[in-house]
Structure formats: C-alpha cells, structure tokens
Motif scaffolding. Structure first.
Motif, short mmCIF file in Angstrom:
data_model
loop_
_atom_site.label_atom_id
_atom_site.label_comp_id
_atom_site.label_asym_id
_atom_site.label_seq_id
_atom_site.Cartn_x
_atom_site.Cartn_y
_atom_site.Cartn_z
N VAL A 85 0.86 -1.17 0.00
CA VAL A 85 0.00 0.00 0.00
C VAL A 85 0.90 1.23 0.00
CG1 VAL A 85 -1.81 1.27 1.22
CG2 VAL A 85 -1.77 -1.24 1.29
N VAL A 86 0.74 2.07 -1.01
CA VAL A 86 1.61 3.23 -1.18
C VAL A 86 0.76 4.50 -1.17
CG1 VAL A 86 3.28 4.36 -2.70
CG2 VAL A 86 3.23 1.86 -2.54
N HIS A 87 1.13 5.45 -0.32
CA HIS A 87 0.45 6.74 -0.22
C HIS A 87 1.29 7.76 -0.98
CE1 HIS A 87 -2.10 5.35 3.23
NE2 HIS A 87 -1.12 4.48 3.27
N LEU A 88 0.70 8.33 -2.05
CA LEU A 88 1.38 9.32 -2.89
C LEU A 88 0.77 10.70 -2.71
CD1 LEU A 88 1.60 7.56 -6.38
CD2 LEU A 88 3.50 8.08 -4.87
N SER A 89 1.61 11.71 -2.64
CA SER A 89 1.13 13.09 -2.56
C SER A 89 2.01 13.94 -3.46
CB SER A 89 1.19 13.60 -1.12
OG SER A 89 0.68 14.91 -1.04
N LYS A 90 1.38 14.91 -4.12
CA LYS A 90 2.13 15.77 -5.03
C LYS A 90 2.59 17.02 -4.30
CE LYS A 90 2.20 17.52 -9.72
NZ LYS A 90 2.86 18.78 -9.53
N GLY A 91 3.90 17.22 -4.30
CA GLY A 91 4.47 18.44 -3.76
C GLY A 91 4.40 19.53 -4.81
N ASP A 122 8.82 9.49 -12.12
CA ASP A 122 8.07 9.65 -13.38
C ASP A 122 6.56 9.53 -13.18
OD1 ASP A 122 10.57 9.83 -14.71
OD2 ASP A 122 10.67 7.65 -14.85
N VAL A 123 6.03 10.04 -12.09
CA VAL A 123 4.59 9.98 -11.85
C VAL A 123 3.91 11.07 -12.67
CG1 VAL A 123 2.75 10.15 -10.14
CG2 VAL A 123 4.90 9.04 -9.55
N SER A 124 2.83 10.70 -13.33
CA SER A 124 2.09 11.67 -14.13
C SER A 124 0.60 11.35 -14.12
CB SER A 124 2.62 11.70 -15.57
OG SER A 124 2.39 10.46 -16.20
N LEU A 125 -0.18 12.37 -14.40
CA LEU A 125 -1.62 12.25 -14.55
C LEU A 125 -1.96 12.55 -16.00
CD1 LEU A 125 -2.87 14.22 -11.42
CD2 LEU A 125 -2.78 11.75 -11.71
N ALA A 126 -2.72 11.67 -16.63
CA ALA A 126 -3.15 11.89 -18.01
C ALA A 126 -4.35 11.00 -18.29
CB ALA A 126 -2.02 11.57 -18.98
N ASN A 127 -5.32 11.54 -19.00
CA ASN A 127 -6.49 10.77 -19.42
C ASN A 127 -7.19 10.07 -18.26
OD1 ASN A 127 -5.93 11.49 -22.13
ND2 ASN A 127 -4.44 9.82 -22.23
N GLY A 128 -7.24 10.71 -17.11
CA GLY A 128 -7.92 10.13 -15.96
C GLY A 128 -7.16 9.01 -15.27
N ILE A 130 -3.37 7.72 -13.30
CA ILE A 130 -2.10 8.06 -12.68
C ILE A 130 -1.13 6.92 -13.00
CG2 ILE A 130 -2.82 7.07 -10.46
CD1 ILE A 130 -1.02 9.22 -9.11
N SER A 131 0.09 7.28 -13.38
CA SER A 131 1.08 6.26 -13.72
C SER A 131 2.43 6.69 -13.16
CB SER A 131 1.17 6.06 -15.23
OG SER A 131 1.58 7.26 -15.86
N GLY A 132 3.32 5.73 -13.05
CA GLY A 132 4.66 6.04 -12.57
C GLY A 132 5.45 4.79 -12.27
N HIS A 133 6.49 4.98 -11.49
CA HIS A 133 7.43 3.91 -11.19
C HIS A 133 7.77 3.99 -9.71
CE1 HIS A 133 11.51 1.91 -12.50
NE2 HIS A 133 10.77 1.11 -11.75
N ASP A 150 10.11 -2.66 -7.35
CA ASP A 150 10.39 -2.09 -8.67
C ASP A 150 9.15 -2.31 -9.51
OD1 ASP A 150 11.34 -1.20 -11.08
OD2 ASP A 150 13.04 -2.59 -11.17
N LEU A 151 8.18 -1.41 -9.38
CA LEU A 151 6.87 -1.57 -10.01
C LEU A 151 6.52 -0.36 -10.87
CD1 LEU A 151 4.90 -2.86 -6.90
CD2 LEU A 151 5.45 -4.20 -8.94
N LYS A 152 6.27 -0.60 -12.14
CA LYS A 152 5.72 0.44 -13.01
C LYS A 152 4.21 0.22 -13.02
CE LYS A 152 9.76 1.08 -15.83
NZ LYS A 152 10.35 1.08 -17.17
N PHE A 153 3.45 1.31 -12.85
CA PHE A 153 2.03 1.17 -12.70
C PHE A 153 1.25 2.19 -13.54
CE2 PHE A 153 3.26 4.34 -9.65
CZ PHE A 153 2.25 5.28 -9.73
#
Length: 158
Positions: A85-91, A122-128, A130-133, A150-153
């Motif tokens: 479980v990973v909690h991500l927040s954008k600075g 490389d986290v980004s938001l596009a087309n609804g 969220i993706s990254g590594h 080591d997960l690309k999602f």
C-alpha cells in the motif's frame, strides 16, 4: 470456409491477448527476504489530505480489492494476501511517497508501515489515470529484512 473460421478465431485470440497485455495495470517485482510477492491486482483510492495536498493511495494486492472501501486497511492486515500500500502526494514539483505498508508472506513484520523506503519516479496524470514507477534503493530493508520494490504502474485516478 473452415480455413476462414480458423484464421478468424486465431486473429481473435491474438487481439484479445494484445488487449490483455496492454491493459496490465502494473509490471515489476515486490520481493521480501528473497521471495517474490504474489501481486495480481491494483486499485487506487483517495486518501486523507497531507499538509493540505491531495493523497492517492495505491493498493497492490494478491486478492481483488476493487470493491473494498477499506482495501488499504485490509491489505495491511494481510486479508488480501501479499500486498503493498503506497500513499502518494504531489508536492510543488514532484510526487512523493509519504507512507507505505508492507504485507508479505516472507516478512516477519508483515503489515508494518515504513517511510523513506519506497520512492516514486516519473509519476504523471493523463487521461484520468495516474502512472509512474515505484522503487527501493539497493539494499533496502524493513526491520533488517531485505526488500525490493520495482513496479511500473498505471491505474484510473480516484
């Protein structure tokens, strides 16, 4: 006619396999104490804001948690098998991992939380979506137990 049906059926299988491969929500590894985690599902949900900024919670799990409103809690408790479980927040300029829970059958401290172990790239938001590594540094550990993430999602933004 039989050859045509066989060709059409073969093309259908190739097309379906292509869609399945293109739609995979993540790729990579989650290893604890040298044992691969059995991750099969990824879901995302909104978390409580952190320092006034929105939080996205990613739940990688062995069992499907897409209909579970408390999937992050159940993952940490081991109810979803191996899970991360990973909690991500954008600075201001980048996404940060602000917390992680590790559930893994090979961990003595399965369900433990940690910070500073997993980082986001490389986290980004596009087309609804969220993706990254998500990655750990070499020789990362949780209470002296070796961990590798080591997960690309790519998943629908909650």
């Amino acid at each position: 006619m039989t050859i045509f049906r066989g060709l059409l059926l073969s093309c259908g299988f190739v097309f379906a396999a292509g869609i399945a491969l293109a739609a995979a929500p993540f790729d990579g590894k989650y290893v604890a104490n040298g044992k691969d985690g059995k991750l099969a599902y990824l879901s995302a949900k909104k978390g409580e804001p952190f320092s006034g900024r929105p939080v996205t919670i990613l739940i990688f799990s062995e069992k499907d948690a897409s209909k579970d409103a408390r999937a992050d809690f159940h993952a940490q408790m081991g109810d979803l098998g191996d899970a991360l479980v990973v909690h991500l927040s954008k600075g201001d300029d980048e996404w940060r991992v602000i917390g992680t829970e590790f559930a893994h059958s090979a961990l003595k401290h399965s369900g433990a939380s940690g910070s500073g172990i997993v980082s986001a790239k490389d986290v980004s938001l596009a087309n609804g979506e969220i993706s990254g590594h998500l990655v750990t540094e070499p020789n990362a550990d949780l209470f002296d137990e070796p961990l590798t993430v080591d997960l690309k999602f790519r998943v629908r933004q909650p």
